[in-house]
Design a protein around this motif. Sequence first.
Motif, PDB file in Angstrom:
ATOM      1  N   ALA A  38       1.577  -6.717   2.834  1.00 15.73           N
ATOM      2  CA  ALA A  38       0.796  -7.767   3.474  1.00 15.73           C
ATOM      3  C   ALA A  38       1.685  -8.929   3.882  1.00 15.73           C
ATOM      4  O   ALA A  38       2.790  -9.110   3.358  1.00 15.73           O
ATOM      5  N   ASN A  39       1.178  -9.734   4.803  1.00 22.46           N
ATOM      6  CA  ASN A  39       1.828 -10.993   5.131  1.00 22.46           C
ATOM      7  C   ASN A  39       1.642 -11.954   3.968  1.00 22.46           C
ATOM      8  O   ASN A  39       0.518 -12.189   3.513  1.00 22.46           O
ATOM      9  N   PRO A  94       4.763  -0.501   3.365  1.00 19.87           N
ATOM     10  CA  PRO A  94       3.850  -1.389   4.071  1.00 19.87           C
ATOM     11  C   PRO A  94       3.345  -2.498   3.135  1.00 19.87           C
ATOM     12  O   PRO A  94       2.772  -2.213   2.076  1.00 19.87           O
ATOM     13  N   THR A 123       0.814  -1.204   0.000  1.00 20.92           N
ATOM     14  CA  THR A 123       0.000   0.000   0.000  1.00 20.92           C
ATOM     15  C   THR A 123       0.856   1.265   0.000  1.00 20.92           C
ATOM     16  O   THR A 123       1.760   1.421   0.820  1.00 20.92           O
ATOM     17  N   CYS A 139      -5.206  -7.000   3.764  1.00 22.18           N
ATOM     18  CA  CYS A 139      -6.341  -6.140   3.436  1.00 22.18           C
ATOM     19  C   CYS A 139      -7.046  -6.685   2.199  1.00 22.18           C
ATOM     20  O   CYS A 139      -6.440  -6.806   1.135  1.00 22.18           O
ATOM     21  N   ALA A 159      -5.360   0.608   5.370  1.00 23.87           N
ATOM     22  CA  ALA A 159      -4.452  -0.533   5.299  1.00 23.87           C
ATOM     23  C   ALA A 159      -3.013  -0.215   5.685  1.00 23.87           C
ATOM     24  O   ALA A 159      -2.335  -1.034   6.313  1.00 23.87           O
ATOM     25  N   ASN A 204       0.674 -10.771  11.674  1.00 21.68           N
ATOM     26  CA  ASN A 204       0.270 -10.899  10.277  1.00 21.68           C
ATOM     27  C   ASN A 204      -0.935 -10.024   9.951  1.00 21.68           C
ATOM     28  O   ASN A 204      -1.900  -9.984  10.721  1.00 21.68           O
ATOM     29  N   ALA A 205      -0.895  -9.356   8.800  1.00 17.66           N
ATOM     30  CA  ALA A 205      -2.012  -8.516   8.387  1.00 17.66           C
ATOM     31  C   ALA A 205      -2.252  -8.650   6.893  1.00 17.66           C
ATOM     32  O   ALA A 205      -1.328  -8.896   6.111  1.00 17.66           O
ATOM     33  N   TYR A 222      -0.875  -2.409   8.287  1.00 16.58           N
ATOM     34  CA  TYR A 222       0.333  -3.129   7.886  1.00 16.58           C
ATOM     35  C   TYR A 222       1.546  -2.692   8.709  1.00 16.58           C
ATOM     36  O   TYR A 222       2.395  -3.514   9.062  1.00 16.58           O
TER      37      TYR A 222
END
Length: 239
Positions: free
Chosen positions: A135-136, A133, A115, A205, A189, A202-203, A193
């Motif tokens: 995601a996992n 940032p 993001t 979106c 997001a 863990n994150a 993150y």
Amino acid sequence: MSKSPVPTPHNNAVVGDIAETILLPGDPLRAKFIAETFLEDAVQYNTVRGMYGYTGYYKGKKISVQGSGMGMPSIGIYSYELINFYGVKNLIRIGSAGAISDKLKLHDVVIGMGTCTDSNYAYQYNLPGSFAPIANFNLLQRAVNIAASQGTEVTVGNILSSDIFYSDAGLDNLASWKKMGVLCAEMEAAALYMNAARAGVNALCILTISDCPFTGEECSSHDRQIAFTKMMKIALELA
């Protein structure tokens, strides 16, 4: 002995009330809809500020869902507390977004691999440069596979987390991001993150396109609350 940080000023829950995996819609009424529609034995653990939170079971697995509000300051507070005070390990934002890419249409599902942001949220970390940032990957990979198994087409890529809903620059602001291949715009997001990265959890979106600013198309507020079930079903399977 220091006072326990929970319940917090924003959450009625005590330790143990919230599952290690949580879905975070911005709209608390979407959280209520998910709990009532998809979860078994759902118990409401939070009502503070009307930001409803519930824990129940989905296909035998314990999972929570809670509203996170609008904007990075709001999700920043809720996700920080969930991670650091309640022991949540997997945080999955399920939200709405405005299409930037011409390839997206209303109700399309987008997964934010990374993001961009116009926010200064990362300032607090005193980094010697810019932070990206993301995601996992495990959650991302699983979500893509789950979507395929459910017959849901998803678009994966870069999204925009913006502090601004009504930009003084109008569509020119989004047009600049479009040139860089950014898929869509939302408002939360990046903070999620970053909080997850800082805490080592863990994150992910997952978004549904609710409006197309360049064409003027948009979903109703009612649709935003209850109609975005494809992304909900993907997220629930991640428990």
